[in-house]
Design a protein around this motif. Structure first.
Motif, mmCIF file in Angstrom:
data_model
loop_
_atom_site.group_PDB
_atom_site.id
_atom_site.type_symbol
_atom_site.label_atom_id
_atom_site.label_comp_id
_atom_site.label_asym_id
_atom_site.label_seq_id
_atom_site.Cartn_x
_atom_site.Cartn_y
_atom_site.Cartn_z
ATOM 1 N N ILE A 104 0.826 -1.211 0.000
ATOM 2 C CA ILE A 104 0.000 0.000 0.000
ATOM 3 C C ILE A 104 0.857 1.257 0.000
ATOM 4 O O ILE A 104 0.353 2.362 -0.243
ATOM 5 C CB ILE A 104 -0.959 0.015 1.205
ATOM 6 C CG1 ILE A 104 -0.182 0.112 2.516
ATOM 7 C CG2 ILE A 104 -1.845 -1.213 1.196
ATOM 8 C CD1 ILE A 104 -1.056 0.258 3.746
ATOM 9 N N ILE A 105 2.154 1.122 0.280
ATOM 10 C CA ILE A 105 3.047 2.281 0.298
ATOM 11 C C ILE A 105 3.379 2.667 -1.141
ATOM 12 O O ILE A 105 3.862 1.829 -1.912
ATOM 13 C CB ILE A 105 4.343 1.973 1.075
ATOM 14 C CG1 ILE A 105 4.011 1.541 2.499
ATOM 15 C CG2 ILE A 105 5.270 3.181 1.080
ATOM 16 C CD1 ILE A 105 5.227 1.122 3.298
ATOM 17 N N PRO A 106 3.116 3.901 -1.548
ATOM 18 C CA PRO A 106 3.426 4.296 -2.932
ATOM 19 C C PRO A 106 4.920 4.280 -3.189
ATOM 20 O O PRO A 106 5.737 4.534 -2.292
ATOM 21 C CB PRO A 106 2.848 5.720 -3.029
ATOM 22 C CG PRO A 106 2.770 6.204 -1.617
ATOM 23 C CD PRO A 106 2.517 4.997 -0.768
ATOM 24 N N ALA A 107 5.270 3.970 -4.426
ATOM 25 C CA ALA A 107 6.688 3.876 -4.789
ATOM 26 C C ALA A 107 7.410 5.205 -4.629
ATOM 27 O O ALA A 107 8.591 5.240 -4.270
ATOM 28 C CB ALA A 107 6.813 3.367 -6.222
ATOM 29 N N THR A 131 10.320 -7.304 -5.526
ATOM 30 C CA THR A 131 9.066 -6.637 -5.187
ATOM 31 C C THR A 131 8.159 -7.611 -4.448
ATOM 32 O O THR A 131 8.262 -8.830 -4.620
ATOM 33 C CB THR A 131 8.348 -6.122 -6.450
ATOM 34 O OG1 THR A 131 8.004 -7.233 -7.285
ATOM 35 C CG2 THR A 131 9.238 -5.167 -7.226
ATOM 36 N N VAL A 132 7.279 -7.054 -3.646
ATOM 37 C CA VAL A 132 6.366 -7.879 -2.856
ATOM 38 C C VAL A 132 5.398 -8.629 -3.760
ATOM 39 O O VAL A 132 5.033 -9.784 -3.486
ATOM 40 C CB VAL A 132 5.603 -7.001 -1.841
ATOM 41 C CG1 VAL A 132 4.611 -7.845 -1.033
ATOM 42 C CG2 VAL A 132 6.576 -6.302 -0.909
ATOM 43 N N PHE A 133 4.976 -8.003 -4.846
ATOM 44 C CA PHE A 133 4.058 -8.682 -5.767
ATOM 45 C C PHE A 133 4.701 -9.938 -6.345
ATOM 46 O O PHE A 133 4.046 -10.982 -6.463
ATOM 47 C CB PHE A 133 3.642 -7.736 -6.892
ATOM 48 C CG PHE A 133 2.786 -8.397 -7.945
ATOM 49 C CD1 PHE A 133 1.432 -8.605 -7.709
ATOM 50 C CD2 PHE A 133 3.326 -8.823 -9.146
ATOM 51 C CE1 PHE A 133 0.636 -9.228 -8.665
ATOM 52 C CE2 PHE A 133 2.540 -9.433 -10.108
ATOM 53 C CZ PHE A 133 1.192 -9.636 -9.861
ATOM 54 N N ASN A 134 5.974 -9.862 -6.703
ATOM 55 C CA ASN A 134 6.657 -11.030 -7.241
ATOM 56 C C ASN A 134 6.798 -12.124 -6.185
ATOM 57 O O ASN A 134 6.680 -13.313 -6.491
ATOM 58 C CB ASN A 134 8.027 -10.632 -7.775
ATOM 59 C CG ASN A 134 7.930 -9.758 -9.014
ATOM 60 O OD1 ASN A 134 6.905 -9.735 -9.688
ATOM 61 N ND2 ASN A 134 8.992 -9.044 -9.310
ATOM 62 N N ILE A 135 7.058 -11.721 -4.946
ATOM 63 C CA ILE A 135 7.129 -12.706 -3.859
ATOM 64 C C ILE A 135 5.778 -13.382 -3.674
ATOM 65 O O ILE A 135 5.697 -14.609 -3.499
ATOM 66 C CB ILE A 135 7.589 -12.027 -2.551
ATOM 67 C CG1 ILE A 135 9.017 -11.501 -2.694
ATOM 68 C CG2 ILE A 135 7.494 -12.990 -1.378
ATOM 69 C CD1 ILE A 135 9.496 -10.710 -1.499
ATOM 70 N N PHE A 136 4.719 -12.593 -3.708
ATOM 71 C CA PHE A 136 3.366 -13.149 -3.580
ATOM 72 C C PHE A 136 3.070 -14.127 -4.711
ATOM 73 O O PHE A 136 2.532 -15.220 -4.488
ATOM 74 C CB PHE A 136 2.346 -12.007 -3.567
ATOM 75 C CG PHE A 136 0.923 -12.465 -3.675
ATOM 76 C CD1 PHE A 136 0.254 -12.959 -2.577
ATOM 77 C CD2 PHE A 136 0.252 -12.399 -4.894
ATOM 78 C CE1 PHE A 136 -1.066 -13.390 -2.671
ATOM 79 C CE2 PHE A 136 -1.061 -12.826 -5.000
ATOM 80 C CZ PHE A 136 -1.721 -13.326 -3.885
#
Length: 279
Positions: free
Chosen positions: A121-124, A154-159
């Motif tokens: 949720i933290i903006p880049a 990135t967190v999305f890639n980890i997810f």
């Protein structure tokens, strides 16, 4: 008899559905098709009244002139180096982080994953100052590593990789343990081949993101000759403003590699996305 009546109805529904999808695709591709059309226009004023949408005849003069004006081979090589570094680092660190979060059973595992997801949720832009200070403290300013390091994972890639590893059969890991393989060898030789579609998704997304990055490279790179293609086009935009056809031609040239990569990996991309959603 009843089945024969339903066939025309099914055909009509399919025709309407595919027609709507084709119109939606044309609408979504509208900006790119307009840029492509402008790049083929020999005239310099594309904003005349009424605006010209389709070229009167195909002319590649804009491509020749912008290629000769800009050092495209240098910028393309810079972009390829940055994109490949970003793809390799993201795949390695994402897989290495997601594997224990999906396979191992330890106290606080779900809490760690929840905290990672919350950071999405933290903006880049909020971390840009911290990233700049970190890169500067490490003495990496002016190099390609400074461009890639803040987004090395990135967190999305980890997810995404965690979902892929969770769909892996447990018997595969057990068989590796029976054969005496170490956990790292199980991860490298048994687990990674199973999650190749998810790895392809990460590779495609990161390649596209690194290829299109322009603001951060302009901040950390001191020499404009090191700019990737997107930054180079933005930096030279003021010089190209009098001829939008050059800007359009340069944009099309910069997009072609992404299209080629997507066409080569679209099969794995769809498999990886569908697997992540099911997981």
């Amino acid at each position: 008899m009843h089945d024969m009546r339903r066939k025309p109805l099914r055909f009509t529904k399919s025709l309407l559905l595919y027609g709507a999808l084709i119109l939606l695709a044309i609408f979504m591709m509208g900006p790119f098709l307009w840029i492509l059309s402008v790049s083929l226009m020999p005239g310099k004023n594309v904003f005349s009244s009424p605006p010209a949408i389709f070229p009167t005849f195909i002319d590649f003069d804009n491509y020749v002139q912008v290629w000769n004006y800009m050092d495209f081979p240098r910028y393309l090589m810079n972009t390829v180096i940055i994109a490949l570094m970003g793809v390799v680092m993201n795949i390695f660190f994402s897989c290495l982080t997601a594997y224990p979060l999906a396979v191992f059973r330890f106290k606080g595992r779900d809490l760690i994953f929840a905290l990672l997801v919350m950071t999405m949720i933290i903006p880049a832009a909020a971390g840009m100052v911290v990233n700049y200070l970190t890169v500067k403290a490490l003495g990496l300013m002016g190099g390609f590593l400074a461009v890639v390091l803040p987004s090395a994972v990135t967190v999305f890639n980890i997810f995404l990789m965690r979902q892929a590893f969770m769909g892996m059969p447990h018997e595969l890991r057990d068989s590796g343990k029976v054969d005496g393989a170490s956990e790292f060898r199980i991860w490298l030789q048994l687990s990674l081949p199973i999650v190749k579609p998810a790895i392809a998704v990460i590779g495609l997304l990161e390649f596209q993101g690194m290829w299109n990055s322009f603001l951060w490279p302009m901040i950390v790179l001191n020499d404009t000759k090191q700019y990737p293609i997107a930054s180079a086009l933005s930096f030279l935009n003021g010089q190209f403003a009098y001829n939008f056809g050059w800007i359009a031609a340069g944009t099309v040239i910069s997009v072609i590699p992404i299209i080629i990569v997507f066409l080569c990996t679209q099969k794995y991309y769809m498999e990886g996305v569908s697997g992540a959603v099911k997981g």
